[in-house]
Design a protein around this motif. Sequence first.
Motif, PDB file in Angstrom:
ATOM      1  N   ASP A  95     -12.596 -29.012 -32.407  1.00 49.93           N
ATOM      2  CA  ASP A  95     -11.838 -29.997 -31.639  1.00 49.93           C
ATOM      3  C   ASP A  95     -11.389 -29.475 -30.278  1.00 49.93           C
ATOM      4  N   GLU A  96     -11.923 -28.323 -29.885  1.00 52.60           N
ATOM      5  CA  GLU A  96     -11.587 -27.765 -28.569  1.00 52.60           C
ATOM      6  C   GLU A  96     -12.368 -28.511 -27.490  1.00 52.60           C
ATOM      7  N   GLU A  97     -11.651 -29.034 -26.495  1.00 52.82           N
ATOM      8  CA  GLU A  97     -12.295 -29.826 -25.445  1.00 52.82           C
ATOM      9  C   GLU A  97     -13.021 -28.935 -24.440  1.00 52.82           C
ATOM     10  N   PHE A  98     -14.122 -29.449 -23.919  1.00 54.07           N
ATOM     11  CA  PHE A  98     -14.820 -28.792 -22.819  1.00 54.07           C
ATOM     12  C   PHE A  98     -15.207 -29.854 -21.798  1.00 54.07           C
ATOM     13  N   VAL A  99     -15.327 -29.425 -20.551  1.00 56.04           N
ATOM     14  CA  VAL A  99     -15.674 -30.342 -19.458  1.00 56.04           C
ATOM     15  C   VAL A  99     -17.193 -30.441 -19.363  1.00 56.04           C
ATOM     16  N   VAL A 100     -17.708 -31.653 -19.287  1.00 54.53           N
ATOM     17  CA  VAL A 100     -19.152 -31.869 -19.244  1.00 54.53           C
ATOM     18  C   VAL A 100     -19.694 -31.532 -17.865  1.00 54.53           C
ATOM     19  N   THR A 101     -20.707 -30.673 -17.835  1.00 51.01           N
ATOM     20  CA  THR A 101     -21.360 -30.309 -16.576  1.00 51.01           C
ATOM     21  C   THR A 101     -21.859 -31.572 -15.872  1.00 51.01           C
ATOM     22  N   ASN A 102     -21.632 -31.654 -14.565  1.00 47.98           N
ATOM     23  CA  ASN A 102     -22.027 -32.788 -13.715  1.00 47.98           C
ATOM     24  C   ASN A 102     -21.076 -33.987 -13.824  1.00 47.98           C
ATOM     25  N   PHE A 103     -20.233 -34.009 -14.859  1.00 46.56           N
ATOM     26  CA  PHE A 103     -19.311 -35.141 -15.048  1.00 46.56           C
ATOM     27  C   PHE A 103     -17.916 -34.587 -15.357  1.00 46.56           C
ATOM     28  N   PRO A 104     -17.243 -34.004 -14.366  1.00 49.68           N
ATOM     29  CA  PRO A 104     -16.002 -33.259 -14.611  1.00 49.68           C
ATOM     30  C   PRO A 104     -14.843 -34.094 -15.147  1.00 49.68           C
ATOM     31  N   TRP A 105     -14.903 -35.411 -15.054  1.00 45.98           N
ATOM     32  CA  TRP A 105     -13.835 -36.258 -15.585  1.00 45.98           C
ATOM     33  C   TRP A 105     -14.003 -36.510 -17.090  1.00 45.98           C
ATOM     34  N   ILE A 106     -15.126 -36.061 -17.645  1.00 47.10           N
ATOM     35  CA  ILE A 106     -15.383 -36.299 -19.070  1.00 47.10           C
ATOM     36  C   ILE A 106     -15.138 -35.017 -19.864  1.00 47.10           C
ATOM     37  N   LYS A 107     -14.297 -35.122 -20.886  1.00 48.16           N
ATOM     38  CA  LYS A 107     -14.039 -33.998 -21.796  1.00 48.16           C
ATOM     39  C   LYS A 107     -14.489 -34.401 -23.197  1.00 48.16           C
ATOM     40  N   LEU A 108     -15.284 -33.532 -23.797  1.00 54.50           N
ATOM     41  CA  LEU A 108     -15.798 -33.789 -25.143  1.00 54.50           C
ATOM     42  C   LEU A 108     -15.433 -32.626 -26.061  1.00 54.50           C
ATOM     43  N   THR A 109     -15.661 -32.813 -27.345  1.00 53.11           N
ATOM     44  CA  THR A 109     -15.511 -31.747 -28.328  1.00 53.11           C
ATOM     45  C   THR A 109     -16.788 -31.678 -29.153  1.00 53.11           C
ATOM     46  N   ARG A 110     -16.942 -30.597 -29.904  1.00 54.03           N
ATOM     47  CA  ARG A 110     -18.109 -30.503 -30.773  1.00 54.03           C
ATOM     48  C   ARG A 110     -18.082 -31.608 -31.835  1.00 54.03           C
ATOM     49  N   ASN A 111     -16.895 -32.052 -32.200  1.00 51.90           N
ATOM     50  CA  ASN A 111     -16.759 -33.114 -33.195  1.00 51.90           C
ATOM     51  C   ASN A 111     -17.185 -34.485 -32.683  1.00 51.90           C
TER      52      ASN A 111
END
Length: 451
Positions: free
Chosen positions: A151-167
């Motif tokens: 559930d740790e968020e990371f910033v998507v390359t090329n889309f810095p406003w989007i944060k995703l998790t492995r889940n």
Amino acid sequence: MAKGHTIPILHLARLLLHRNATITVFTTPANRPFIYDSLSDTEASIIELPFPQNIAGVPVGVESTEKLPSMSLFVPFATATKLMQPNFEQALQALLNVTCIISDGFLGWTLQSAAKFGIPRLVFYGMNNYSQTLARVVTGNGQLSGPELDDEEFVVTNFPWIKLTRNDFDEPFNSREPKGPDLDFLTEQFVATSKSYGIVINSFYELEALYIEHWNHEFEPKAWCIGPLCLVESAKNKPRSYQKPTWLQWLDQKLVQGSSVLYVAFGSQAEIPSQQMREIAGCLEKSKVNFLWVTRKSELELDNGFEERVKERGLVVREWIDQRAILGHESVQGFLSHCGWNSVLESICAKVPILAWPMMAEQHLNARMVVEELKVGLRVQTSNGSVRGFVKSEGLEKMAKELMEGEMGKEARKKVKEFGEAAKKAKEEGGSSWHTLNQLIDELQALRSDR
């Protein structure tokens, strides 16, 4: 061979028939009745291919994913379709002047058949471009192996406003080191897709322009947005003896009473534990919202008094229903949804805001799109904050009320009306999807002339 894939591809067939194309649909014996019923008012031809028998774990006669005992059997089921290839090629060879093959993305073996006969293959996954692009970016950059926690968020390359998790990703991609037969199967399909002529996307440019542009600039094959396919009109007329189903009569009553209704449905494939089903029931009972809950017979284990206690404001339906008719009904003002892409698009086209509760596949990315990108919905609250966490009735009740009556719900309703209007314009003559389909047809006809 799943309803979520079959229905939009049949809408696509109808769209092409409107453009004077000749259409042949390949299916299997158990799936034919549904397809025949859908296209019975058209000139489309239907060819049956025998479905492979003796697949380990798959009962005889099961030819679609919603009939599988468990979705854990999906890969052996989908892999078995390769055995249909000789029959497919034999039938394909008998057809004259084939311009292209439009194949479900999980039937990657059709690329070999297309290449054998020099026919361009177009791929249809039933996904949007947002989810497809983000998945390609984060897997390609190895971003899913980075976070320590699921559930740790990371910033998507090329889309810095989007944060995703492995889940936000399903198996096998939510593993730090994905491997196994599921990954092997999916990799095989993605390679076949990359070597195909194009991808047909059930979406429209105005909904996700940035992601369509990014995909077509960075990746192959080209994506063609020609939706929403659910807006393709059928010429079918209701028979004179038509009687409104009970659920439609019930919605009519709510409209007369001036009551708004929350529609609740989680698709044909999600496997919801009985404990979670009881929490949903608890929410619907306590929240006092009017609701129409469509569920499969196999999954609803409620105490005997539930339906009696809520009968004045709630209806439980355990049969196949016309979802577009429900969403299009004036009384329906909210949709508690698993965020399958067909459901999201149908809700947007009907201008109904969504309470997002993703379950599987790319639905978590769709939910991000609905809530964070488009702002046409809200999201359920899980008990532990994880996007895959357990949802308790109290949290669900709070968000259901907010969607139906709160300020955030009003904002989502306003945004979904804007996108609903844009969807309609995109499909009309002169709209973005209309132009894209023209370009695709022109290219395919030019290719055929060259052959």
